[in-house]
Design an enzyme around this catalytic site. Structure first.
Site, PDB file in Angstrom:
ATOM      1  N   PRO A  28      81.145  42.782  15.486  1.00  0.00           N
ATOM      2  CA  PRO A  28      82.656  43.063  14.839  1.00  0.00           C
ATOM      3  C   PRO A  28      83.552  41.924  14.678  1.00  0.00           C
ATOM      4  O   PRO A  28      83.243  40.963  15.451  1.00  0.00           O
ATOM      5  CB  PRO A  28      83.131  44.195  15.911  1.00  0.00           C
ATOM      6  CG  PRO A  28      82.236  44.023  17.037  1.00  0.00           C
ATOM      7  CD  PRO A  28      80.985  43.681  16.688  1.00  0.00           C
ATOM      8  N   ASN A  29      84.371  41.965  13.628  1.00  0.00           N
ATOM      9  CA  ASN A  29      85.077  40.720  13.626  1.00  0.00           C
ATOM     10  C   ASN A  29      84.552  39.626  12.755  1.00  0.00           C
ATOM     11  O   ASN A  29      85.233  38.515  12.455  1.00  0.00           O
ATOM     12  CB  ASN A  29      86.187  40.454  14.775  1.00  0.00           C
ATOM     13  CG  ASN A  29      86.713  41.846  14.912  1.00  0.00           C
ATOM     14  OD1 ASN A  29      87.606  42.193  14.301  1.00  0.00           O
ATOM     15  ND2 ASN A  29      86.712  41.969  16.246  1.00  0.00           N
ATOM     16  N   ARG A  84      89.548  33.832  10.857  1.00  0.00           N
ATOM     17  CA  ARG A  84      89.740  34.034  12.120  1.00  0.00           C
ATOM     18  C   ARG A  84      89.762  33.199  13.016  1.00  0.00           C
ATOM     19  O   ARG A  84      88.562  32.533  13.370  1.00  0.00           O
ATOM     20  CB  ARG A  84      89.029  35.303  12.529  1.00  0.00           C
ATOM     21  CG  ARG A  84      88.823  35.480  14.035  1.00  0.00           C
ATOM     22  CD  ARG A  84      87.364  36.478  14.391  1.00  0.00           C
ATOM     23  NE  ARG A  84      87.489  36.956  15.595  1.00  0.00           N
ATOM     24  CZ  ARG A  84      86.306  37.170  16.454  1.00  0.00           C
ATOM     25  NH1 ARG A  84      85.204  37.008  15.822  1.00  0.00           N
ATOM     26  NH2 ARG A  84      86.544  37.401  17.684  1.00  0.00           N
ATOM     27  N   TYR A  91      86.083  29.400  15.806  1.00  0.00           N
ATOM     28  CA  TYR A  91      84.996  29.839  14.973  1.00  0.00           C
ATOM     29  C   TYR A  91      84.759  29.061  13.744  1.00  0.00           C
ATOM     30  O   TYR A  91      83.654  29.290  13.220  1.00  0.00           O
ATOM     31  CB  TYR A  91      85.078  31.431  14.829  1.00  0.00           C
ATOM     32  CG  TYR A  91      85.250  32.117  16.098  1.00  0.00           C
ATOM     33  CD1 TYR A  91      84.086  32.306  16.915  1.00  0.00           C
ATOM     34  CD2 TYR A  91      86.580  33.057  16.155  1.00  0.00           C
ATOM     35  CE1 TYR A  91      84.473  33.232  18.096  1.00  0.00           C
ATOM     36  CE2 TYR A  91      86.664  33.770  17.273  1.00  0.00           C
ATOM     37  CZ  TYR A  91      85.650  33.765  18.368  1.00  0.00           C
ATOM     38  OH  TYR A  91      85.592  34.696  19.686  1.00  0.00           O
ATOM     39  N   ASN A 133      74.438  38.284  17.218  1.00  0.00           N
ATOM     40  CA  ASN A 133      75.580  37.981  17.542  1.00  0.00           C
ATOM     41  C   ASN A 133      76.472  39.225  17.424  1.00  0.00           C
ATOM     42  O   ASN A 133      77.062  39.773  16.608  1.00  0.00           O
ATOM     43  CB  ASN A 133      76.367  36.861  16.655  1.00  0.00           C
ATOM     44  CG  ASN A 133      77.738  36.321  17.190  1.00  0.00           C
ATOM     45  OD1 ASN A 133      78.157  37.223  18.034  1.00  0.00           O
ATOM     46  ND2 ASN A 133      78.479  35.497  16.686  1.00  0.00           N
ATOM     47  N   ALA A 144      82.324  40.962  20.189  1.00  0.00           N
ATOM     48  CA  ALA A 144      82.743  41.779  21.409  1.00  0.00           C
ATOM     49  C   ALA A 144      81.810  42.659  22.211  1.00  0.00           C
ATOM     50  O   ALA A 144      82.030  42.975  23.244  1.00  0.00           O
ATOM     51  CB  ALA A 144      84.236  42.115  21.192  1.00  0.00           C
ATOM     52  N   GLU A 158      69.769  35.816  21.134  1.00  0.00           N
ATOM     53  CA  GLU A 158      71.434  36.071  21.284  1.00  0.00           C
ATOM     54  C   GLU A 158      72.053  34.928  20.849  1.00  0.00           C
ATOM     55  O   GLU A 158      71.512  33.623  21.373  1.00  0.00           O
ATOM     56  CB  GLU A 158      71.842  36.519  22.647  1.00  0.00           C
ATOM     57  CG  GLU A 158      73.185  36.692  22.561  1.00  0.00           C
ATOM     58  CD  GLU A 158      73.596  37.112  24.035  1.00  0.00           C
ATOM     59  OE1 GLU A 158      72.598  37.455  24.990  1.00  0.00           O
ATOM     60  OE2 GLU A 158      74.885  37.178  24.441  1.00  0.00           O
ATOM     61  N   HIS A 203      76.192  33.010  19.841  1.00  0.00           N
ATOM     62  CA  HIS A 203      77.576  32.903  19.749  1.00  0.00           C
ATOM     63  C   HIS A 203      77.784  31.679  19.204  1.00  0.00           C
ATOM     64  O   HIS A 203      77.173  30.585  19.520  1.00  0.00           O
ATOM     65  CB  HIS A 203      78.124  33.104  21.349  1.00  0.00           C
ATOM     66  CG  HIS A 203      77.761  34.568  21.636  1.00  0.00           C
ATOM     67  ND1 HIS A 203      78.183  35.786  21.286  1.00  0.00           N
ATOM     68  CD2 HIS A 203      76.860  34.976  22.701  1.00  0.00           C
ATOM     69  CE1 HIS A 203      77.640  36.786  22.186  1.00  0.00           C
ATOM     70  NE2 HIS A 203      76.698  36.058  22.988  1.00  0.00           N
ATOM     71  N   ARG A 256      85.157  30.168  28.181  1.00  0.00           N
ATOM     72  CA  ARG A 256      86.366  31.061  27.661  1.00  0.00           C
ATOM     73  C   ARG A 256      86.894  31.907  28.837  1.00  0.00           C
ATOM     74  O   ARG A 256      86.351  31.922  29.902  1.00  0.00           O
ATOM     75  CB  ARG A 256      85.950  31.542  26.121  1.00  0.00           C
ATOM     76  CG  ARG A 256      85.629  30.740  25.039  1.00  0.00           C
ATOM     77  CD  ARG A 256      85.344  31.370  23.955  1.00  0.00           C
ATOM     78  NE  ARG A 256      86.511  32.025  23.437  1.00  0.00           N
ATOM     79  CZ  ARG A 256      86.439  32.743  22.280  1.00  0.00           C
ATOM     80  NH1 ARG A 256      85.277  32.906  21.707  1.00  0.00           N
ATOM     81  NH2 ARG A 256      87.443  33.556  21.966  1.00  0.00           N
TER      82      ARG A 256
HETATM   83  C1  DQA Z   1      81.430  35.625  19.691  1.00  0.00           C
HETATM   84  C2  DQA Z   1      82.002  35.547  21.126  1.00  0.00           C
HETATM   85  C3  DQA Z   1      82.664  36.961  21.518  1.00  0.00           C
HETATM   86  O1  DQA Z   1      83.144  36.968  22.821  1.00  0.00           O
HETATM   87  C4  DQA Z   1      83.679  37.334  20.537  1.00  0.00           C
HETATM   88  O2  DQA Z   1      84.316  38.508  21.079  1.00  0.00           O
HETATM   89  C5  DQA Z   1      83.252  37.172  18.964  1.00  0.00           C
HETATM   90  C6  DQA Z   1      82.497  36.189  18.733  1.00  0.00           C
HETATM   91  C7  DQA Z   1      81.114  34.348  19.141  1.00  0.00           C
HETATM   92  O3  DQA Z   1      80.373  34.135  18.374  1.00  0.00           O
HETATM   93  O4  DQA Z   1      81.527  33.258  19.736  1.00  0.00           O
HETATM   94  O5  DQA Z   1      83.779  38.018  18.203  1.00  0.00           O
HETATM   95  O6  DQA Z   1      80.621  36.495  19.955  1.00  0.00           O
END
Ligand code: DQA
Length: 165
Positions: A31-32, A39, A44, A95, A98, A119, A121, A128
């Site tokens: 998501p996102n 964003r 990011y 990835n 959230a 995994e 990120h 954070r």
């Molecule tokens: C994320 C880190 C997560 O905590 C966050 O909710 C994201 C992006 C990252 O790529 O740093 O959406 O996965």
């Protein structure tokens, strides 16, 4: 491709990956992550998801892999794709955004896939907010890469090439 071996050596010098035999890797963003570039760019970066996916496809090809890049904002859709990957893919780079910090469903789907999982990120989740410090993915991942922006996907593909070799 199958040519007589003397021709094969000319057409495809040793070390040239054969795209026909490339192991398919699901590169799944949650998501996102479709909002990349817009964003919170200070966290990011300014690259878009299309930029990121194009780099993954290129890097994967160099490693003799095929990157199947997908993104969803819907947890259930991600679960369905992970389940499907069990028979069609050789590994998963994830990835989960959230959902990393909330989703038992993704954890269970990854276990059921019986595929190697890496995994990723973009940000350093440990630097954070404390709610980002726990991951439901990490305990079942072969490894975790975070904090290096889009380079993390490159590193994950390199690690995945070794996992599926
Ligand atoms: C994320 C880190 C997560 O905590 C966050 O909710 C994201 C992006 C990252 O790529 O740093 O959406 O996965």
């Amino acid at each position: 491709m199958n040519f007589p071996c003397y021709m094969q050596a000319i057409l495809e010098p040793e070390g040239t990956p054969d795209p026909m035999n490339a192991a398919k890797i699901l590169v799944l963003n949650g998501p996102n992550l479709n909002m990349l570039g817009l964003r919170e760019p200070e966290i990011y970066g300014r690259e878009t998801l299309d930029d990121l996916n194009a780099k993954c496809v290129e890097k994967a090809a160099k490693l003799g892999l095929e990157a199947d890049c997908r993104q969803s904002n819907i947890e259930g859709e991600m679960v369905t794709w992970i389940q499907g990957a069990r028979t069609s893919h050789k590994g998963i780079i994830l990835n989960a955004g959230a959902y990393t910090h909330t989703s038992v469903a993704l954890h269970d789907a990854l276990l059921a896939s019986e595929l190697p999982v890496i995994e990723v990120h973009l940000s350093n989740i440990f630097g954070r907010e404390s709610f980002r410090h726990h991951s439901y993915i990490s305990p079942i991942a072969a490894g975790v890469i975070c904090g290096f922006g889009s380079l993390g996907y490159d590193l994950a593909l390199e690690a995945m090439a070794k996992q599926v070799a």
